[in-house]
Design an enzyme around this catalytic site. Structure first.
Site, PDB file in Angstrom:
ATOM      1  CE  LYS A   9     -29.426  29.723  11.693  1.00  0.00           C
ATOM      2  NZ  LYS A   9     -30.832  29.559  11.287  1.00  0.00           N
ATOM      3  CB  SER A  25     -15.135  15.200  15.676  1.00  0.00           C
ATOM      4  OG  SER A  25     -14.454  14.866  14.709  1.00  0.00           O
ATOM      5  CE1 TYR A  58     -13.668  15.893  18.800  1.00  0.00           C
ATOM      6  CE2 TYR A  58     -15.499  14.308  19.432  1.00  0.00           C
ATOM      7  CZ  TYR A  58     -14.299  14.719  19.022  1.00  0.00           C
ATOM      8  OH  TYR A  58     -13.399  13.595  18.736  1.00  0.00           O
TER       9      TYR A  58
END
Length: 116
Positions: A9, A25, A58
């Protein structure tokens, strides 16, 4: 049984750019990606602290040390420059290994620099 576990994270980054017409993305400063163990092309979830939006995309490596956090393509509609984000990635793990996973939690200062 496989479990989906938090792997890493990046907490408290701020959007520096939004590029609606890129193919899609999120571009992330490669120093942040390396520290969080996020690979180019890896699926990430992005949580916007300002509007509550959660999206999947992504990761793309950005220039190291630049502090860049750029939402690209349709994701650019989900945040404004300056919005605070949390970026997370997950791993699949067998039950016994899932219990041993220690997620990498990265906190940042202003301008998206890693806090020690």
């Amino acid at each position: 049984m496989l479990r989906i576990m938090l792997k890493s994270k990046i907490h408290g980054v701020h959007v520096t750019e939004a590029n609606l017409y890129y193919e899609g993305s999120i571009t992330i400063d490669s120093k942040l990606m390396d520290k969080a163990d996020i690979l180019p092309g890896e699926k990430v979830e992005v949580f916007n602290l300002n509007n509550g939006l959660r999206l999947e995309t992504y990761a793309i490596k950005g220039k190291p040390g630049s502090g860049v956090i750029c939402l690209n393509g349709p994701a650019a509609r989900g945040a404004c420059v300056g919005d605070g984000l949390i970026i997370v990635s997950y791993a699949l793990a067998e039950e016994d290994k899932a219990k041993k996973i220690k997620p990498k939690i990265i906190h940042v200062h202003k301008r998206n620099r890693i806090r020690d």
